[in-house]
Design an enzyme around this catalytic site. Structure first.
Site, PDB file in Angstrom:
ATOM      1  N   ASP A 196     -11.341   2.806   4.106  1.00 27.91           N
ATOM      2  CA  ASP A 196     -11.676   1.378   4.013  1.00 27.91           C
ATOM      3  C   ASP A 196     -13.187   1.177   3.930  1.00 27.91           C
ATOM      4  O   ASP A 196     -13.650   0.081   3.616  1.00 27.91           O
ATOM      5  CB  ASP A 196     -11.149   0.637   5.258  1.00 27.91           C
ATOM      6  CG  ASP A 196      -9.929  -0.221   4.954  1.00 27.91           C
ATOM      7  OD1 ASP A 196      -9.694  -0.494   3.762  1.00 27.91           O
ATOM      8  OD2 ASP A 196      -9.241  -0.615   5.907  1.00 27.91           O
ATOM      9  N   GLN A 207      -4.807  -1.375   9.658  1.00 26.92           N
ATOM     10  CA  GLN A 207      -4.635  -2.722   9.109  1.00 26.92           C
ATOM     11  C   GLN A 207      -5.158  -3.767  10.100  1.00 26.92           C
ATOM     12  O   GLN A 207      -4.771  -3.770  11.269  1.00 26.92           O
ATOM     13  CB  GLN A 207      -3.147  -2.960   8.808  1.00 26.92           C
ATOM     14  CG  GLN A 207      -2.858  -4.273   8.117  1.00 26.92           C
ATOM     15  CD  GLN A 207      -3.457  -4.344   6.706  1.00 26.92           C
ATOM     16  OE1 GLN A 207      -3.366  -3.413   5.926  1.00 26.92           O
ATOM     17  NE2 GLN A 207      -4.078  -5.478   6.387  1.00 26.92           N
ATOM     18  N   LYS A 263       0.841  -1.202   0.000  1.00 31.26           N
ATOM     19  CA  LYS A 263       0.000   0.000   0.000  1.00 31.26           C
ATOM     20  C   LYS A 263       0.874   1.249   0.000  1.00 31.26           C
ATOM     21  O   LYS A 263       0.640   2.193  -0.758  1.00 31.26           O
ATOM     22  CB  LYS A 263      -0.921   0.006   1.231  1.00 31.26           C
ATOM     23  CG  LYS A 263      -2.081  -0.969   1.106  1.00 31.26           C
ATOM     24  CD  LYS A 263      -2.846  -1.139   2.401  1.00 31.26           C
ATOM     25  CE  LYS A 263      -3.882  -2.268   2.271  1.00 31.26           C
ATOM     26  NZ  LYS A 263      -4.498  -2.666   3.525  1.00 31.26           N
TER      27      LYS A 263
END
Ligand code: NDP
Length: 294
Positions: free
Chosen positions: A121, A98, A54
């Site tokens: 997200d 994460q 990422k």
């Protein structure tokens, strides 16, 4: 018949190129550089690889990275404090924590603390509610990538029988909502579904997201159907060598499907490209600009 391969690498590279151009224009015309904070707790090897990929993609697209590495034993309070600081930082337009998190931290509490407008997200309950209500908001990256891949095969998804296997909050449910918004006729299957092969057999668009290596067999698939495989499963082969397979028995499926995503090289690269797109959209909206149509 051999299915058309839906090449996620090429499709995602195209999307990343478009995001990079839009980021360049935003910086040149408005002096805005979208910023993404990726929060990694501990040293889960898979999470580290995801975060590294990422971060690389963020830099390549011209975004600013505000990566945060926290120790495995960080307390929930300390993590929530960090999120609050990132929420208040105008240079940070997107925040991603994460998952999974260590056991002392409740992931639901952490996700709920993220400013919904920075929730790239798309996991915040407010964004889940917006999606379910047909309101604009940030949408989870993997489902977004799946729909974009399906649309490289079908000009419109309207009227298609779509079957999603899996009902998680991060893939199955938001994906079903997105497909509904595209006017597909959607069935969500899960571990209690009776006769899964029969449910799959009616799908024009079959999306497998259950984390079960090669469970969907070729004979479950309607001839000519489009198959999107979200699964990422590490399996050890005959010679003790590990490799990654999807949730679909690819070799069988590709002789029956009309189009199919490979694993790896299908959905995975699209997830990262959609994260960049979401960060760009978040930056635009936070600066009073319309989200770019890419
Ligand atoms: P979860 O474990 O959270 O959810 C799995 C879902 O699959 C559940 O709804 C479960 O049903 C269902 N399921 C499990 N076993 C069966 C079965 N035998 N028959 C039918 N349904 C079943 O997984 P995620 O949604 O987080 O991820 C799914 C897969 O996608 C994983 O392989 C993951 O690694 C991958 N993934 C890939 C991404 C990418 O970028 N490529 C991103 C995110 C995930 P029930 O609810 O009844 O338990």
């Amino acid at each position: 018949m051999s299915a058309r391969i839906i090449d996620g690498k090429t499709i995602s590279a195209d999307l990343r190129g478009k995001v990079t151009d839009a980021v360049h224009r935003l910086r040149r015309d408005r002096g805005i550089v979208p910023g993404l904070a990726v929060v990694l707790v501990g040293h889960n090897p898979a999470s580290k690889v995801y975060v590294r990929n990422k971060t690389k993609a963020v830099a390549e697209a011209g975004l600013s990275a505000f990566d945060q590495d926290l120790p495995e034993d960080v307390s929930e309070v300390e993590l929530l404090d960090l999120i609050a600081r990132l929420n208040g930082d105008p240079q940070v337009n997107g925040i991603l924590v994460q998952l999974p998190l260590p056991p002392q931290i409740n992931p639901d509490k952490v996700i709920a603390e993220i400013d919904p407008d920075k929730d790239v997200d798309g996991f915040h309950p407010l964004n889940a509610g917006r999606l379910a209500s047909g309101l604009p908001g940030l949408v989870p990256c993997t489902p977004l990538g799946c729909v974009r891949l399906a649309k490289t095969v079908h000009h419109s998804l309207a009227g298609l029988e779509a079957v999603v296997i899996g009902r998680s909050n991060i893939v199955g449910k938001p994906l079903a909502q997105l497909l509904l918004a595209e006017n597909a006729t959607v069935t969500i299957a899960h571990s209690k579904t009776a006769d899964l092969p029969a449910v799959c057999a009616r799908a024009d668009l079959l999306i497998a997201a259950m984390g079960r290596p090669e469970m969907v067999r070729g004979q479950w698939i309607k001839p000519g159907a489009t198959v999107i495989d979200v699964g990422v499963n590490r399996v050890v082969g005959e010679h003790g060598k590990a490799h990654i397979v999807g949730d679909v028995a690819y070799a069988e499926a590709k002789t029956i499907a009309g189009a199919i995503t490979p694993v790896p090289g299908g959905v995975g690269p699209m997830t990262i490209a959609c994260l960049l797109l979401n960060t760009l959209a978040a930056a635009c909206i936070q600066n009073g600009l319309p989200a770019p149509k890419i």
